[in-house]
Every structure is written in structure tokens, then in C-alpha cells.
Design an enzyme around this catalytic site. Structure first.
Site, PDB file in Angstrom:
ATOM      1  N   ASP A  64     136.887  16.789 -58.967  1.00 43.19           N
ATOM      2  CA  ASP A  64     135.910  15.718 -58.896  1.00 43.19           C
ATOM      3  C   ASP A  64     134.772  16.217 -57.997  1.00 43.19           C
ATOM      4  O   ASP A  64     134.805  17.330 -57.455  1.00 43.19           O
ATOM      5  CB  ASP A  64     136.556  14.420 -58.397  1.00 43.19           C
ATOM      6  CG  ASP A  64     135.750  13.199 -58.837  1.00 43.19           C
ATOM      7  OD1 ASP A  64     134.538  13.336 -59.085  1.00 43.19           O
ATOM      8  OD2 ASP A  64     136.325  12.094 -58.915  1.00 43.19           O
TER       9      ASP A  64
HETATM   10  C1  BGC Z   1     133.658  10.300 -59.903  1.00 41.00           C
HETATM   11  C2  BGC Z   1     134.100  10.716 -61.279  1.00 41.00           C
HETATM   12  C3  BGC Z   1     132.908  11.164 -62.087  1.00 41.00           C
HETATM   13  C4  BGC Z   1     132.196  12.271 -61.354  1.00 41.00           C
HETATM   14  C5  BGC Z   1     130.995  12.818 -62.108  1.00 41.00           C
HETATM   15  C6  BGC Z   1     132.800  11.345 -59.273  1.00 41.00           C
HETATM   16  O1  BGC Z   1     132.296  10.947 -58.076  1.00 41.00           O
HETATM   17  O2  BGC Z   1     134.788  10.042 -59.104  1.00 41.00           O
HETATM   18  O3  BGC Z   1     134.777   9.663 -61.912  1.00 41.00           O
HETATM   19  O4  BGC Z   1     133.309  11.571 -63.358  1.00 41.00           O
HETATM   20  O5  BGC Z   1     131.760  11.779 -60.112  1.00 41.00           O
HETATM   21  O6  BGC Z   1     129.951  11.945 -62.113  1.00 41.00           O
END
Ligand code: BGC
Length: 794
Positions: free
Chosen positions: A329
């Protein structure tokens, strides 16, 4: 630090922050085996190409494939955190990232802003041109985006309800159709990789992202998750098809249950609980062929998941046999050093994560430390070359499967159905089926069309609150700019019954401050005065939109101002219909009893206002069912899946515990304008051998005067279990049916011993002989399971 395309000032200010399954298409056996043989040939051809590429790649090129940056890094602008508008790519920065550092993936939008399909096409074409014409290996970039309830970062795209509303619809076909449309519109935007679905189990109503999930039940989440993946990837996971995208299961594993209820904070989960509740949806999705997975940013049992070899390699890659791509993430490798302190340096953090099993790092901004650090680690022997090769193989396989080498972009001109009436209708239909009627005292609903109504509350005239976060922007803060042509609740009610019958006074409004918001009394006295002159009040309460850390709350009660407004309106004696428009169930028990009707709409998307007006005035008969327990008190957040000891007063009839299990509304609750009678719950046999199917049937009759849809739920209870106290009941099947007035249908379900299993203290799946209960509607039957206990692997 996690930043989503915000200005530098904001950057600095931001603190860390089945029995009833759908059938496979019918194909003749010979056709099927021919298709399998063909896909095997394709797979081995792809393997050959991957090995060929790998044999030619330098270490730096391999490491570059494992790096992912956000679009602002290569946008023209003053720094990496924001870009000038209109957006133009900075060819010097783009060259540096893709050619010098050989970066293989880009994500997100720039300046936290949706773009039209044509703009996306232009941006991604430029990126691919650099990657495929100016680099030595000519490997296309894989572009990923959060198109999580429709084509959410595509201006003009079709917006569906957030996943929580889709779960309430209990409609597998609609979930799948929504994902198909999202895939189509995402490809129309030249984007091949969607960071969806969320497969997290979400039993904590405090959590800021509950709306992104399918709720708190593992079976419901598994069933709908699989449908979404099929919708994105196609039945045979043919993601090279120009109308399919690669899905990304997230956030592996146990993300939505931090002890504090706040995003990315620690939790403690036993191995049994991880396997029993959190794993099944991911297991089902892996079996359904999902090709990528994103990791939980949190910390389980003291170990950040991004550094957990047991979870990422032993469980995911070895035990579950996941062959796809594992992406971190946002910024999570860096967090191992800066936030979680399990790595004294950034380089140690990289070593931990890659050795734990991470294939691609969602670095976001500063890619140099990752790329340089990982190359050094391999040279120093601290990360093995085989681990790098394994990661790069997985990444290249997804790129080949997506057909990016042949077709690195998809042109919006080839997508005539983008935002078509057909897509709009599907989104409306999903919104209509998600709406959940929680209370309807004396059948106050549906309202008559000539009624004089007051529409009030902070959510009454907002497209933002209908859509939620991840809509045209991260926190949903740019929705009004893009969604002007759709109807707010107020506008839909005006269209439904004529503006002359509608008075609007906000009473309370939201005040924005960057990503955050506050509330203020906005003509509350005038709202109360207007209520006195109306026949009925439509009171639209809930929350403004948020997600992740900005969505953390300290108090799950709905706000004091909204409570005051509700009480004052109820005191007029006029019937109040409470419309709840919220990303998580905010506690309403301080005034719930004074509300005559209560309708939960969750975050229903751009057609949610229209669908709600149709429900309120009787054009649509509501059929949604709660996908979670709606809590009654802040200190009584007992989930639907709970142990018998949470119901002691009920069980023993002795104590008068205030703390007993007593949600405001339970998982599965949802009323209709007609009534359904359940009868004749029948079991094939009352004693069944372990290896025999358990056949169950139930008759459901529409005993009211209108056609209605009913989601029928089948629960089982294991009356005694060894070692681990059994859950009171568990959902094992559901099916949604439509019944004409007076019509009856008999539904049949088949269970197996596997459906009655639980994970024991050794982390093994066990089904024990003994007494069980089956419950459908108000019908209950007991049966005996005979034979030897079966113990499976997991
Ligand atoms: C979130 C994810 C997301 C990613 C990309 C993260 O902060 O937890 O769910 O897919 O950002 O935007």
C-alpha cells in the site's frame, strides 16, 4: 508520510496521519477442453517470453519493474507533490523515472483530480511511448488506479453505490454487472489495473473505510468479491481483453479491525480468527483467479504486515498458492522505518519487505532510495537474486496477461458505451436495490405524491455525500465540481413531486477545511418553523465524506448538532422520515424512537437521490438488507458474528445487563412495502452423515399487496464445539428472489459438512459431529451430524 496530490502546505500540515451460486456459461465439454488447452498454450508462451526478457535484464532494470510512482512525480510542477493545471507531463522527469531508473508502474491521478477519458489517453500514451520506445527493454508501464465504485477517477464516468451499499443489495448479478461496466469505463480511460475490490472484513463501525467493504460477514464478502472479480477480469480472467481490467484484492490481511478503531493502528488477531473470519474472502478471490493483491498497511500482533514473511510468503504465496503480483500500500515500505520502527534505516525496511514477499513497492514519491537501496541489497547478498526474479516474473506476467506489450493503451473512441444510458440504468438499479428500509412505523412510507414536504439536514443537497470518498478525488472533496448534472436528494424529491410541494432549509451544514470538515447550525430555527407548515419532514443526516486517516473519529454518535435538529423537528409532532447517508453507522439512539420512518442509503452514487425519491414515494419497493450490525450505543459495538456469552441475559434470563447484545438493527434487517411469510423449513434428513449433502428447503410467500424482492438468508449454528466457543450463528447461503403478491416460491439449498466447519486452536479447519441448527427467516430446525470429525488443512 502519505500524501495524495495535495499542495505542499497541505503536505506539511498532514499528520500521519453455494448452493445458490451463479452458473458458469454453458459450453460443450469439447469446446471447454479446447479453450483450456489454448489458454495453457498461451500461458506457456507467456512464460517463455518472461524468461527470455528476464535473461536479458540487468539488476537495475529488474528493480525498476518493482517500483511504482504516483503521477505527480512526472507532472510539470514545482515539486513532486503537485502539478500545474492543466496537467502536462514533464519529459525530463519522465525520462529520469522511466529511462534512468527504469520504473515499471505508475498510479493515481495528479492534483487529486479526475480526468476525462481523452486526458487519460493522452497522459498514458505519453508514458507508454517513453517506456516502450526510449528504454532498452521496451517494457510497458502498468498503470493502476482506484476505480472503486465505478470509474471514480474518470470525469463523466458512471458512479455506482460504494461497496457497502452493493452488499446491502444482496444481488450478485448487479454486483457483477457494475464491475463489468467499471472495467469497460476504466479501459476507456486507458487504465488496465483497478485497485478493487476491498475484501476486508469490516465488523468495526468506527473504522473510516467500512463503506469500502462488503460489510462484516465473511461469506457475503466472499460471494460478492468473487462476482466483482469476475466482472473486472471476465469468467476466464482474460484480462488482455480490451474491456477487462486486472483486479486487485485488498488489503491483505485483517486491515479493518485495529484495536483503536483508527486507520493503520495496531491490532491483535489470533491465527484462528485470521483464518476463520479474515481469510475466506481472499481465498475465494484467489481461487477466482484475481491477479494482484495489495497489503494491509497495519500492524498485527506487533508485526507490520508489510514485513511479515509468514503472512506474505508462507500463507499467501505458498499455502494459498497465489501466483500473482503483491503490491504494497501507499508508502508502506518507508513506514517500516519511519512509523513502525522495525527497520533502523530505509535500506533495512526495503530488505525486510522484499524478503517478506513484496513484489512491487507503491513508493509514491521518492523512488531513488528504493531503487538504489534494493540494487545494493542484492549486491550485498541481503536480498537474493531469486527473490528479485520471482517478483519480476509476477509483474511481467500481469503485464503480458493484460496484453500491454501489444496494446499499451486503449483509445476512448473504441468505447462508445462509456457513460451510456445502459450504464446509468445499471447504476440506478444498484442504488435502488441497496436502499434499506430500517423502520416504517404505521406504514408512514411510502409517502403520497401530493404531500407537502420539508427537506432538511446537511446531506439533503449534496452530491458529495451521495458519492463518498474516492469519487473524482481522494476524500470526495471535488465531487460538486464534477457531478453537477446529477440530482441531490432535494432535487430528486422536487422532480418527483414538483418543486411547489417542497421546502428546503438545511438546518445544519458542513463547513469544509481542506480535507476535514466541521458542522454549523444553518437556519435551524427556520427549519423547525418550516416543519410546522409541512405534512412530513425528510431529514437527511449522516456524515460528510472521508476515508483513511482523515476519516478517523473519536465519537461514533451522530453529531450533537444533527441530534439537536432531529429532536427539534420531532418535537413539532410532524412525522419525520430519517434518511441516513453515511459511510459507517453513526449511533442515532438519542432520537431514533422519535423517528417514524428510517431509510439507510449508505453512499449510493450519482443516481442515489433519484433512487431514494422513488423509494420514498413508492415507485420502488425497497429490498436492501443491512450488511452490518447498526450499533445502539458507542460502548456496545458487538458484531453480528459473536459468541454466546455476549447474549447472557437472553440465555439465562437472570441478569439485566445493559451491556447485553442489543444492536439498534441487526445484520440482515431490512423492511419492504409488502410482507413475506416463511414456512415449511424442511431438511432432507434430520440425521446426516459427515460425507452426505444436507438438503434444505424453505417456502417464501409474498403476503402483501405489492410485488417485492426478498433476500433470503440461511444461517447455521453449531450448538457445541470443542475448545473454541462457537459463534451464535453464521450466514451460509443467501439468495434474492422476486415475488408477486400472493406468490410463493420454494428455495432449495445444499450444504456440506465443510459449511459447518470452524478453525480450531491448531489453525485447522474442523467439522465436528453433533447437533446443529438451521435458521431461515423465523423458521428453525435442528439436525444431527453423524460420523467422525473431519480435520482439514485450513
Ligand atoms: C489505500 C489503498 C489505495 C492506495 C492507492 C492507499 O492509501 O489504502 O486502498 O488503493 O492508497 O491509492
Amino acid at each position: 508520510m502519505k500524501l495524495k496530490n495535495v499542495t505542499l502546505t497541505a503536505v506539511l500540515a498532514y499528520t500521519i496521519l453455494s448452493g445458490c451460486q451463479t452458473q458458469k456459461p454453458v459450453t460443450a465439454p469439447s469446446e471447454e477442453s479446447a479453450a483450456t488447452a489454448q489458454s495453457d498454450r498461451n500461458a506457456s508462451e507467456i512464460d517463455r517470453k518472461i524468461e527470455d526478457l528476464l535473461s536479458k535484464m540487468t539488476l537495475e532494470e529488474k528493480v525498476g519493474q518493482m517500483a511504482q510512482i504516483t503521477l505527480d512525480v512526472v507532472g510539470k510542477g514545482d515539486n513532486r507533490y503537485s502539478s500545474y493545471e492543466p496537467l502536462n507531463l514533464d519529459t525530463v522527469e519522465l525520462r529520469k523515472a522511466l529511462v534512468d531508473y527504469k520504473i515499471g508502474s505508475v498510479l493515481n491521478t495528479a492534483n487529486n483530480r479526475a480526468r476525462t477519458p481523452e486526458q487519460w489517453y493522452k497522459i498514458i500514451s505519453q508514458i507508454q511511448e517513453m517506456a516502450m520506445n526510449k528504454t532498452r527493454m521496451k517494457i510497458p508501464v502498468i498503470y493502476g488506479l482506484d476505480q472503486i465504485h465505478g470509474a471514480t477517477y474518470t470525469a463523466g464516468g458512471t458512479m455506482f453505490p460504494q461497496q457497502i451499499g452493493q452488499a446491502a443489495s444482496r444481488n450478485r448479478e448487479l454486483v457483477r454487472r457494475g464491475a463489468e461496466i467499471t472495467a469497460y469505463e476504466t479501459r476507456a480511460s486507458s487504465i488496465p489495473w483497478n485497485f478493487s475490490p476491498v475484501l476486508d472484513l469490516a465488523p468495526d463501525p468506527r473504522f473510516s473505510r467500512q463503506f469500502e467493504s462488503f460489510g462484516e460477514d465473511p461469506y457475503l464478502t466472499s460471494e460478492l468479491g468473487v462476482q466483482m472479480i469476475k466482472g473486472y477480469e471476465g469468467d476466464d480472467n482474460s484480462i488482455g481483453h480490451p474491456e477487462h481490467v486486472a483486479s486487485c484484492m485488498k488489503h491483505f490481511l485483517g486491515y479493518q479491525v485495529p484495536t483503536s478503531g483508527k486507520d493503520r493502528t495496531p491490532t491483535y488477531i489470533s491465527e484462528e480468527a485470521l483464518r476463520e473470519y479474515h481469510l475466506p474472502s481472499f481465498k475465494a478471490a484467489i481461487e477466482a483467479g484475481s491477479q494482484t493483491i495489495m497489503i494491509n498497511s497495519g500492524i498485527i500482533n506487533g508485526v507490520p504486515v508489510h514485513s511479515n514473511h509468514d503472512i506474505l510468503t508462507k500463507l499467501l504465496k505458498e499455502e494459498l498458492g497465489f501466483k500473482g503480483l503483491v503490491v504494497t500500500d501507499w508508502g508502506d515500505i518507508e513506514y517500516l522505518h519511519t512509523r513502525d520502527k522495525v527497520a533502523a534505516t530505509m535500506k533495512d525496511a526495503i530488505m525486510l519487505a522484499i524478503n517478506a514477499g513484496v513484489d512491487m513497492s507503491m513508493i509514491a514519491y521518492q523512488y531513488e532510495p528504493f531503487c538504489n537501496g534494493l540494487v545494493e541489497l542484492v549486491k550485498e547478498g541481503k536480498v537474493k537474486q531469486e527473490r528479485i526474479d520471482d517478483a519480476v516474473r509476477r509483474i511481467l506476467r500481469v503485464k503480458y496477461n493484460l496484453n500491454l506489450f501489444e496494446k499499451p493503451t486503449t483509445d476512448p473512441k473504441d468505447y462508445p458505451k462509456f457513460a451510456s444510458k445502459e450504464h446509468e440504468d445499471a447504476a440506478y438499479q444498484m442504488a435502488a436495490e441497496s436502499i434499506t428500509l430500517l423502520k416504517n412505523e404505521n406504514n408512514v412510507l411510502p409517502l403520497k405524491k401530493g404531500t407537502k414536504v420539508l427537506v432538511t439536514g446537511p446531506n439533503a443537497n449534496s452530491m458529495r455525500t451521495l458519492n463518498g470518498a474516492w469519487t473524482y478525488s481522494w476524500q470526495g472533496e471535488k465531487v460538486e465540481e464534477f457531478a453537477g448534472k446529477y440530482n441531490t436528494i432535494l432535487e430528486s424529491v422536487q422532480k418527483e413531486i414538483g418543486a411547489g410541494n417542497v421546502t428546503y432549509v438545511p438546518g445544519v451544514s458542513y463547513k469544509m477545511d481542506g480535507f476535514y470538515y466541521d458542522e454549523f447550525a444553518d437556519k435551524m430555527d427556520a427549519a423547525v418553523a418550516a416543519a410546522r407548515k409541512s405534512d412530513v419532514i425528510i431529514l437527511c443526516l449522516g456524515e460528510n465524506t472521508s476515508t483513511e486517516t482523515p476519516g478517523n473519529i473519536n465519537d461514533i454518535y451522530i453529531s450533537d448538532l444533527q441530534t439537536e435538529l432531529a429532536k427539534k423537528l420531532a418535537a413539532t409532532g410532524k412525522p419525520v422520515i430519517l434518511v441516513l447517508n453515511e459511510g459507517r453507522p453513526r449511533v442515532i439512539s438519542r432520537f431514533e424512537q422519535q423517528m417514524k420512518g428510517i431509510v439507510q442509503i449508505y453512499q449510493p452514487g450519482n443516481y442515489g437521490g433519484d433512487a431514494l425519491a422513488d423509494v420514498l414515494f413508492g415507485d420502488v419497493n425497497p429490498s436492501g438488507k443491512l450488511p452490518y450490525n447498526y450499533p445502539r450505543y458507542p460502548n456496545a459495538l458487538v458484531p453480528f458474528i459473536h459468541k454466546p456469552s455476549a447474549e447472557q441475559r437472553k440465555a439465562e434470563g437472570v441478569y439485566n445487563y445493559e451491556a447485553d447484545y442489543n444492536p439498534q438493527y441487526e445484520f440482515g434487517h431490512g423492511l419492504s412495502y409488502t410482507s413475506f411469510k416463511y414456512a415449511n423449513l424442511t431438511l432432507g434428513k434430520e440425521s446426516v452423515q459427515m460425507n452426505e449433502p444436507i438438503n434444505v428447503s424453505i417456502q417464501v410467500t409474498n403476503t402483501g399487496k405489492r410485488v417485492g424482492k426478498e433476500a433470503v438468508h440461511l444461517y447455521t449454528s453449531d450448538l457445541y464445539a470443542t475448545g473454541i466457543t462457537p459463534d451464535v450463528k453464521r450466514l451460509r447461503r443467501f439468495e434474492k428472489i422476486t415475488l408477486e403478491p400472493g406468490e410463493s416460491k420454494t428455495l432449495s439449498f445444499t450444504l456440506t459438512a465443510d459449511d459447518l466447519s470452524y478453525i480450531n486452536r491448531d489453525g485447522k479447519k474442523v467439522t465436528e459431529a453433533g447437533e446443529f441448527e438451521i435458521r431461515i427467516g423465523d423458521q428453525v430446525k435442528k439436525f444431527m451430524l453423524l460420523g467422525n470429525n473431519t480435520i482439514g488443512k485450513n
